[in-house]
Design a protein around this motif. Structure first.
Motif, PDB file in Angstrom:
ATOM      1  N   PRO A 199       5.195  -8.791  -4.563  1.00  0.00           N
ATOM      2  CA  PRO A 199       4.760  -7.463  -4.119  1.00  0.00           C
ATOM      3  C   PRO A 199       4.864  -6.437  -5.243  1.00  0.00           C
ATOM      4  CG  PRO A 199       6.124  -8.466  -2.440  1.00  0.00           C
ATOM      5  CD  PRO A 199       6.204  -9.360  -3.639  1.00  0.00           C
ATOM      6  N   ALA A 200       3.829  -5.615  -5.389  1.00  0.00           N
ATOM      7  CA  ALA A 200       3.779  -4.613  -6.459  1.00  0.00           C
ATOM      8  C   ALA A 200       4.394  -3.312  -5.963  1.00  0.00           C
ATOM      9  CB  ALA A 200       2.340  -4.404  -6.927  1.00  0.00           C
ATOM     10  N   ARG A 201       5.712  -3.318  -5.858  1.00  0.00           N
ATOM     11  CA  ARG A 201       6.399  -2.114  -5.392  1.00  0.00           C
ATOM     12  C   ARG A 201       6.265  -1.016  -6.437  1.00  0.00           C
ATOM     13  NH1 ARG A 201       9.239  -3.110  -0.707  1.00  0.00           N
ATOM     14  NH2 ARG A 201       9.714  -5.314  -0.264  1.00  0.00           N
ATOM     15  N   GLY A 202       5.931   0.174  -5.966  1.00  0.00           N
ATOM     16  CA  GLY A 202       5.660   1.292  -6.859  1.00  0.00           C
ATOM     17  C   GLY A 202       4.187   1.529  -7.100  1.00  0.00           C
ATOM     18  N   ALA A 203       3.328   0.584  -6.695  1.00  0.00           N
ATOM     19  CA  ALA A 203       1.881   0.790  -6.827  1.00  0.00           C
ATOM     20  C   ALA A 203       1.419   1.863  -5.843  1.00  0.00           C
ATOM     21  CB  ALA A 203       1.134  -0.513  -6.575  1.00  0.00           C
ATOM     22  N   THR A 204       0.370   2.588  -6.205  1.00  0.00           N
ATOM     23  CA  THR A 204      -0.203   3.633  -5.362  1.00  0.00           C
ATOM     24  C   THR A 204      -1.538   3.165  -4.821  1.00  0.00           C
ATOM     25  OG1 THR A 204       0.871   5.350  -6.684  1.00  0.00           O
ATOM     26  CG2 THR A 204      -0.945   6.034  -5.271  1.00  0.00           C
ATOM     27  N   VAL A 205      -1.762   3.362  -3.527  1.00  0.00           N
ATOM     28  CA  VAL A 205      -3.000   2.938  -2.875  1.00  0.00           C
ATOM     29  C   VAL A 205      -3.660   4.153  -2.244  1.00  0.00           C
ATOM     30  CG1 VAL A 205      -4.058   1.381  -1.209  1.00  0.00           C
ATOM     31  CG2 VAL A 205      -1.960   0.686  -2.397  1.00  0.00           C
ATOM     32  N   THR A 206      -4.926   4.382  -2.591  1.00  0.00           N
ATOM     33  CA  THR A 206      -5.693   5.504  -2.054  1.00  0.00           C
ATOM     34  C   THR A 206      -6.852   4.971  -1.223  1.00  0.00           C
ATOM     35  OG1 THR A 206      -5.143   6.854  -3.994  1.00  0.00           O
ATOM     36  CG2 THR A 206      -6.976   7.599  -2.626  1.00  0.00           C
ATOM     37  N   LEU A 207      -7.014   5.502  -0.020  1.00  0.00           N
ATOM     38  CA  LEU A 207      -8.097   5.108   0.871  1.00  0.00           C
ATOM     39  C   LEU A 207      -9.007   6.298   1.130  1.00  0.00           C
ATOM     40  CD1 LEU A 207      -9.502   3.216   2.971  1.00  0.00           C
ATOM     41  CD2 LEU A 207      -7.853   4.107   4.651  1.00  0.00           C
ATOM     42  N   GLU A 208     -10.305   6.099   0.896  1.00  0.00           N
ATOM     43  CA  GLU A 208     -11.319   7.087   1.266  1.00  0.00           C
ATOM     44  C   GLU A 208     -12.020   6.604   2.532  1.00  0.00           C
ATOM     45  OE1 GLU A 208     -11.843   9.956  -0.090  1.00  0.00           O
ATOM     46  OE2 GLU A 208     -10.713   9.772  -1.968  1.00  0.00           O
ATOM     47  N   THR A 209     -12.079   7.470   3.532  1.00  0.00           N
ATOM     48  CA  THR A 209     -12.781   7.143   4.765  1.00  0.00           C
ATOM     49  C   THR A 209     -13.810   8.236   5.070  1.00  0.00           C
ATOM     50  OG1 THR A 209     -11.395   8.346   6.356  1.00  0.00           O
ATOM     51  CG2 THR A 209     -10.587   6.187   5.596  1.00  0.00           C
ATOM     52  N   SER A 210     -14.552   8.037   6.128  1.00  0.00           N
ATOM     53  CA  SER A 210     -15.520   9.055   6.538  1.00  0.00           C
ATOM     54  C   SER A 210     -14.839  10.336   7.007  1.00  0.00           C
ATOM     55  CB  SER A 210     -16.406   8.504   7.661  1.00  0.00           C
ATOM     56  OG  SER A 210     -15.609   8.056   8.758  1.00  0.00           O
ATOM     57  N   ALA A 211     -13.514  10.282   7.238  1.00  0.00           N
ATOM     58  CA  ALA A 211     -12.778  11.463   7.689  1.00  0.00           C
ATOM     59  C   ALA A 211     -11.970  12.123   6.584  1.00  0.00           C
ATOM     60  CB  ALA A 211     -11.853  11.094   8.845  1.00  0.00           C
ATOM     61  N   GLY A 212     -11.879  11.489   5.389  1.00  0.00           N
ATOM     62  CA  GLY A 212     -11.097  12.096   4.323  1.00  0.00           C
ATOM     63  C   GLY A 212     -10.310  11.073   3.524  1.00  0.00           C
ATOM     64  N   THR A 213      -9.247  11.550   2.869  1.00  0.00           N
ATOM     65  CA  THR A 213      -8.456  10.743   1.941  1.00  0.00           C
ATOM     66  C   THR A 213      -7.050  10.524   2.484  1.00  0.00           C
ATOM     67  OG1 THR A 213      -9.685  11.677   0.073  1.00  0.00           O
ATOM     68  CG2 THR A 213      -7.602  10.588  -0.435  1.00  0.00           C
ATOM     69  N   GLN A 214      -6.549   9.305   2.291  1.00  0.00           N
ATOM     70  CA  GLN A 214      -5.152   8.991   2.576  1.00  0.00           C
ATOM     71  C   GLN A 214      -4.560   8.296   1.351  1.00  0.00           C
ATOM     72  OE1 GLN A 214      -4.154   7.273   6.476  1.00  0.00           O
ATOM     73  NE2 GLN A 214      -6.336   7.306   6.965  1.00  0.00           N
ATOM     74  N   ARG A 215      -3.243   8.404   1.224  1.00  0.00           N
ATOM     75  CA  ARG A 215      -2.585   7.846   0.047  1.00  0.00           C
ATOM     76  C   ARG A 215      -1.207   7.328   0.437  1.00  0.00           C
ATOM     77  NH1 ARG A 215      -1.064  10.978  -5.428  1.00  0.00           N
ATOM     78  NH2 ARG A 215      -1.552   9.381  -6.964  1.00  0.00           N
ATOM     79  N   ARG A 216      -0.841   6.184  -0.155  1.00  0.00           N
ATOM     80  CA  ARG A 216       0.452   5.577   0.099  1.00  0.00           C
ATOM     81  C   ARG A 216       1.029   5.041  -1.213  1.00  0.00           C
ATOM     82  NH1 ARG A 216      -1.092   7.607   4.228  1.00  0.00           N
ATOM     83  NH2 ARG A 216      -1.358   6.619   6.277  1.00  0.00           N
ATOM     84  N   VAL A 217       2.364   4.879  -1.246  1.00  0.00           N
ATOM     85  CA  VAL A 217       3.044   4.186  -2.336  1.00  0.00           C
ATOM     86  C   VAL A 217       3.717   2.952  -1.750  1.00  0.00           C
ATOM     87  CG1 VAL A 217       4.898   4.300  -4.043  1.00  0.00           C
ATOM     88  CG2 VAL A 217       3.395   6.257  -3.714  1.00  0.00           C
ATOM     89  N   ILE A 218       3.559   1.815  -2.394  1.00  0.00           N
ATOM     90  CA  ILE A 218       4.252   0.611  -1.954  1.00  0.00           C
ATOM     91  C   ILE A 218       5.736   0.819  -2.198  1.00  0.00           C
ATOM     92  CG2 ILE A 218       4.432  -1.879  -2.183  1.00  0.00           C
ATOM     93  CD1 ILE A 218       1.718  -0.866  -1.139  1.00  0.00           C
TER      94      ILE A 218
ATOM     95  N   VAL B 262       3.598  -3.031   1.884  1.00  0.00           N
ATOM     96  CA  VAL B 262       2.194  -2.978   2.300  1.00  0.00           C
ATOM     97  C   VAL B 262       1.824  -1.518   2.529  1.00  0.00           C
ATOM     98  CG1 VAL B 262       0.486  -3.745   3.991  1.00  0.00           C
ATOM     99  CG2 VAL B 262       2.437  -5.221   3.460  1.00  0.00           C
ATOM    100  N   ALA B 263       0.632  -1.135   2.103  1.00  0.00           N
ATOM    101  CA  ALA B 263       0.114   0.201   2.409  1.00  0.00           C
ATOM    102  C   ALA B 263      -0.613   0.125   3.746  1.00  0.00           C
ATOM    103  CB  ALA B 263      -0.827   0.680   1.315  1.00  0.00           C
ATOM    104  N   HIS B 264      -0.049   0.777   4.748  1.00  0.00           N
ATOM    105  CA  HIS B 264      -0.635   0.756   6.090  1.00  0.00           C
ATOM    106  C   HIS B 264      -1.378   2.065   6.338  1.00  0.00           C
ATOM    107  CE1 HIS B 264      -0.832  -0.215  10.445  1.00  0.00           C
ATOM    108  NE2 HIS B 264      -0.825   1.105  10.554  1.00  0.00           N
ATOM    109  N   PHE B 265      -2.652   1.947   6.744  1.00  0.00           N
ATOM    110  CA  PHE B 265      -3.469   3.119   7.039  1.00  0.00           C
ATOM    111  C   PHE B 265      -4.005   3.024   8.466  1.00  0.00           C
ATOM    112  CE2 PHE B 265      -4.015   2.323   2.475  1.00  0.00           C
ATOM    113  CZ  PHE B 265      -3.727   3.564   1.927  1.00  0.00           C
ATOM    114  N   GLY B 266      -3.766   4.059   9.257  1.00  0.00           N
ATOM    115  CA  GLY B 266      -4.498   4.196  10.505  1.00  0.00           C
ATOM    116  C   GLY B 266      -5.853   4.824  10.222  1.00  0.00           C
ATOM    117  N   LEU B 267      -6.845   4.444  10.971  1.00  0.00           N
ATOM    118  CA  LEU B 267      -8.201   4.946  10.717  1.00  0.00           C
ATOM    119  C   LEU B 267      -8.616   6.052  11.677  1.00  0.00           C
ATOM    120  CD1 LEU B 267     -10.061   1.584   9.946  1.00  0.00           C
ATOM    121  CD2 LEU B 267      -9.207   3.293   8.334  1.00  0.00           C
TER     122      LEU B 267
END
Length: 484
Positions: free
Chosen positions: A408-427, A440-445
């Protein structure tokens, strides 16, 4: 909001527990729970439930476990588990720590790296609380920081022969204070920086400068010299991070970084008044596309806060209220009075709980985060699991980045672009106080369509996934991994 799902644990008898960490296993996530003066627990999946499989050195019945984290310290592609044991409240003495190395050739068998002859004079006896993993060079090989109380902070790295060396002085992490919590993440820039929460003195902030850490001034609100910092978490505010800080006796804070690099407290009164806080956990538990903030408390009711989007009209009273208050200047964005609002925690209120640690993880694989709460500072109490019923229907997307070695890449940053905007998480490399959530980067949609995922590793490399499928967990290998 939450319903009790403690039925997921087959062995949830009362215990004196403190920290918890989640690491991948062959049959799903493994949940390690630190036992204080009693056996640690190692929950692994058995059908539809999780059973305690701890035995031998993992159970370690005699020592007093508190902080715990998982990371790949030896670069073999599999996470070790570091357990900080603390029988004394302050100074040096008492129990030594554990560094559990999993033997992949034999299912769930572990050895203690500190028990190797080469480490006979390298044991950690410092009193402390939290531990966190730092990939300071971005190589996928981690070191572990140990927050010490009344003794210097420790930072252990492993040599190829398993030799554990305290590198704190050499890497610039020489801190001697009442350290309670540790939070790695992109706090000053895009690298893996480190926040150190302190009791009875100013908090500290260190910037990762090419693998060496240097102290930086994060401002008086972040230093909070009169506070008693416990839980701390990075929380997403529409693609920008804020630092949520829970104090034991003082004011809780929501810290936003200004353009000058200093953090300003923007906590609304309800959040500021959260008291007796231990762990602070951020996660989108209802999958509506916005994180909630859970404050685990000791001896009083737990608190839950929900972020609302000013100007976004989804028909809720919370967003209607938020749209009426906007603030200009300071880089802090919308009026904080209307950006975070209290929400009923439901079953997770737990007003008689002696809360210590808490983590978020989708332990049953249904696309919904479970909230796992540990108890036991004053007396033995059961481990509890909570989840939001029906949250999977809102849609979700999960991203699991790995290092070049496959861990697992702990410390990695994950950015999600959706039709509603931007979300961001850090592992998560260390969840503030005592604990560490799933890698794991968990995103609700919230019904939105996912458009793009960008993963950025601690070494600065990145990968992009376009039009990622919803309701799916995406494994993303490091660009240098073989056969990616």
């Amino acid at each position: 909001m939450f319903a009790d799902r403690s039925d997921l644990l087959a062995d949830a008898d009362p215990m004196r527990g403190y920290g918890a960490a989640v690491t991948p296993g062959r049959d799903g996530p493994i949940l390690f729970v630190a036992g204080y003066g009693e056996a640690n627990r190692l929950y692994t999946r058995d059908g539809d439930r999780f059973v305690d499989t701890a035995c031998g050195i993992v159970a370690d019945r005699e020592r007093h476990a508190m902080g715990v984290c998982a990371a790949d310290l030896d670069g073999d592609g599999c996470e070790e588990v570091y357990v900080h044991n603390c029988a004394n409240g302050v100074g040096i003495g008492g129990d030594s720590d554990l560094l559990l190395d999993r033997l992949e050739a034999e299912r769930y068998r572990w050895t203690d790296t500190f028990a190797l002859p080469v480490n006979a004079d390298r044991l950690n006896f410092r009193a402390g609380r939290s531990v966190a993993a730092l990939d300071r060079h971005g190589t996928g090989r981690y070191g572990v920081a140990v927050a010490s109380y009344g003794a210097p902070l420790a930072f252990y790295e492993l040599g190829d022969d398993g030799e554990a060396s305290d590198m704190a002085d050499a890497v610039g992490l020489a801190v001697e204070a009442g350290c309670r919590s540790l939070l790695p993440g992109p706090l000053c820039g895009e690298g893996t920086d480190l926040f150190v929460g302190v009791e009875g003195g100013p908090n500290r902030l260190f910037r990762n400068d090419g693998g060496h850490y240097r102290p930086v001034d994060g401002g008086r609100d972040l230093a909070d010299p009169d506070g008693d910092t416990r839980g701390v978490a990075l929380v997403d505010e529409g693609g920008r991070f804020a630092l949520a800080l829970g104090n034991w006796e003082g004011r809780s804070r929501l810290l936003r970084r200004d353009e000058d690099g200093r953090f300003r407290d923007a906590a609304p009164p309800a959040l500021a008044s959260a008291r007796s806080v231990r762990a602070v956990v951020a996660g989108d538990f209802d999958n509506d596309g916005r994180e909630e903030l859970f404050c685990n408390a000791l001896g009083v009711s737990n608190r839950l806060f929900e972020r609302v989007d000013p100007g976004r009209n989804d028909g809720s009273d919370r967003n209607a209220d938020a749209s009426r208050g906007m603030r200009i200047g300071g880089g802090a964005g919308p009026d904080p009075e209307h950006q975070w609002v209290p929400r009923d925690p439901g079953a997770a209120t737990d007003s008689e709980g002696f809360g210590t640690g808490a983590v978020a993880a989708d332990i049953d694989g249904d696309g919904v985060l479970e909230l796992v709460v540990i108890h036991g500072e004053v007396a033995a109490q059961p481990v509890r699991v909570y989840a939001v019923p029906g949250a999977a229907a809102n849609g979700w997307l999960r991203v699991r980045p790995t290092t070049a070695q496959g861990a697992p890449a702990r410390g990695a940053t994950v950015t999600l672009e959706t039709s509603a905007g931007t979300q961001r998480r850090v592992i998560d490399a260390g969840g503030g106080y005592l604990c560490q959530t799933e890698p794991v980067a968990h995103f609700g949609l919230g019904g939105a369509d996912p458009r793009e995922v960008i993963v950025r590793w601690p070494d600065g490399r990145d990968r992009t996934l376009r039009e990622p499928a919803a309701d799916t967990t995406h494994d993303v290998a490091h660009p240098a991994a073989r056969g990616r």
